[in-house]
Design an enzyme around this catalytic site. Structure first.
Site, PDB file in Angstrom:
ATOM      1  N   CYS B  87       0.830  -1.201   0.000  1.00 23.23           N
ATOM      2  CA  CYS B  87       0.000   0.000   0.000  1.00 23.23           C
ATOM      3  C   CYS B  87       0.870   1.260   0.000  1.00 23.23           C
ATOM      4  O   CYS B  87       1.538   1.536  -0.979  1.00 23.23           O
ATOM      5  CB  CYS B  87      -0.964  -0.041   1.186  1.00 23.23           C
ATOM      6  SG  CYS B  87      -2.294   1.176   1.084  1.00 23.23           S
ATOM      7  N   HIS B 196      -3.345  -5.752   1.317  1.00 21.98           N
ATOM      8  CA  HIS B 196      -2.591  -5.911   2.561  1.00 21.98           C
ATOM      9  C   HIS B 196      -2.471  -7.366   3.014  1.00 21.98           C
ATOM     10  O   HIS B 196      -3.293  -7.826   3.814  1.00 21.98           O
ATOM     11  CB  HIS B 196      -3.283  -5.121   3.676  1.00 21.98           C
ATOM     12  CG  HIS B 196      -3.139  -3.646   3.538  1.00 21.98           C
ATOM     13  ND1 HIS B 196      -2.205  -2.914   4.247  1.00 21.98           N
ATOM     14  CD2 HIS B 196      -3.796  -2.763   2.766  1.00 21.98           C
ATOM     15  CE1 HIS B 196      -2.312  -1.636   3.911  1.00 21.98           C
ATOM     16  NE2 HIS B 196      -3.265  -1.521   3.019  1.00 21.98           N
ATOM     17  N   GLU B 198      -0.578  -8.594   5.193  1.00 29.02           N
ATOM     18  CA  GLU B 198      -0.325  -8.704   6.639  1.00 29.02           C
ATOM     19  C   GLU B 198      -1.619  -8.739   7.445  1.00 29.02           C
ATOM     20  O   GLU B 198      -1.614  -9.097   8.618  1.00 29.02           O
ATOM     21  CB  GLU B 198       0.594  -7.566   7.121  1.00 29.02           C
ATOM     22  CG  GLU B 198      -0.073  -6.216   7.374  1.00 29.02           C
ATOM     23  CD  GLU B 198      -0.375  -5.423   6.122  1.00 29.02           C
ATOM     24  OE1 GLU B 198      -0.314  -6.002   5.014  1.00 29.02           O
ATOM     25  OE2 GLU B 198      -0.694  -4.223   6.235  1.00 29.02           O
TER      26      GLU B 198
END
Lengths: 87, 226
Positions: B87, B196, B198
């Site tokens: 991002c 994302h 994560e």
């Protein structure tokens, strides 16, 4: 002292959704006859000392490497004389 | 011995803790790096995480790109250090010209937050070997400036060299050219993407899938086997 103005605009071939949103709002506000709006950024740099060729070259570097992203944006540089402060 | 993976925190970073956690879940050791650090503490890889570094002022990533920590990072990334930009991290990598192209405002001008389906196009980068080429995964996407753009020649080059690492599937959430969600550099050690991974490493949260975990296990395997 002089002021150098750097205008940064999206390249013509790059879609400008913000400009389009502004343009679409115009008829609603009663402003007709404006077929396109593009939105950019204006930087006013107050330069110490003379704005000679060397200073302009440095500003060109700074505009190219930082103020504009040349993948999507073009920029123009112009010198603007600052009016003397009223005493 | 496990791998040490650095996570850089800039003023305005948001996902540094989540990224550190994802690294730990994968079995590696996260190392906190600060934007003013002048060295990378001898980490084996670096993640630039999501958020709004410097408030996205000027352009997303444009100011963070000139942080002190970016100097050794640029130098070592060019020499092969694995770097993942997520991002805002992806935006920083394009501003630093480690990755081609750049991101514009989403074409619909809205912030978007959704579980996004992606296709892994390249499973040979440093960060994607635990995926299969063509595999479809679901990963959260949340951003304002996610519209990937580059000139036609660059896009053709990326396609020809297999450097489009991820593509949006079923729905293009931001107007990205050729549905591109992520790209890699020529050597495959630097990868950037808007979604994302994560946020998708534990079954307890999000969609209940762990489709993002292979990013972190891929790099761990690569580093440990190196």
């Amino acid at each position: 002292m002089a002021r150098v103005v750097v205008d940064v605009m999206l390249k013509p071939e790059i879609l400008d959704p913000q400009g389009q949103a502004v343009q679409r709002a115009l008829p609603r506000l009663g402003f007709d006859g404006i077929s396109d709006v593009r939105q950019g950024k204006r930087f006013e740099l107050e330069v110490d000392g003379p704005v000679d060729e060397a200073a302009l070259a440095r500003i060109h570097d700074l505009a190219e490497s930082f103020l504009a992203n040349t993948v999507i944006e073009d920029f123009t540089i112009r010198v603007e004389e600052v009016a003397e402060a009223v005493k | 011995m496990t791998a040490r993976i650095g996570v850089v925190t800039f003023p305005g970073s948001l996902d540094d803790r989540d990224t550190q956690r994802a690294i730990r879940v994968a079995g590696a050791e996260p190392v906190a790096l600060w934007h003013k650090d002048k060295d990378l503490k001898q980490v084996d890889a670096v993640v630039l995480c999501g958020g709004f570094s410097y408030g996205d002022y000027l352009r997303a990533g444009a100011i963070a790109r000139f942080s002190p920590v970016m100097e050794p990072l640029l130098e070592q990334a060019k020499a092969g250090l694995p770097v993942l930009g997520i991002c805002n991290g992806f935006q920083i990598l394009t501003e630093a010209h480690l990755l081609p192209g750049t991101m514009l405002r989403n074409n619909h001008l809205h912030f978007i937050c959704r579980d996004q389906k992606l296709r892994v196009e390249n499973a040979e980068t440093a960060w994607t070997t635990d995926y299969a080429a063509g595999q479809e995964i679901h990963i959260p996407l949340k951003n304002n400036d996610g519209q990937y753009v580059a000139d036609e020649r660059t896009l053709d080059e990326l396609e020809a060299e297999g450097r489009v690492a991820f593509r949006y599937v079923d729905f293009n959430p931001n107007g990205s050219q050729r549905d591109i969600a992520g790209v890699s550099n020529e050597a495959g050690n630097v990868v950037g993407l808007m979604p994302h991974p994560e946020h998708a490493v534990e079954p307890l949260i999000g969609t209940g899938r762990t489709d993002g975990l292979p990013f972190f296990t891929s790099i761990l395997k690569k580093l440990v086997n190196a």
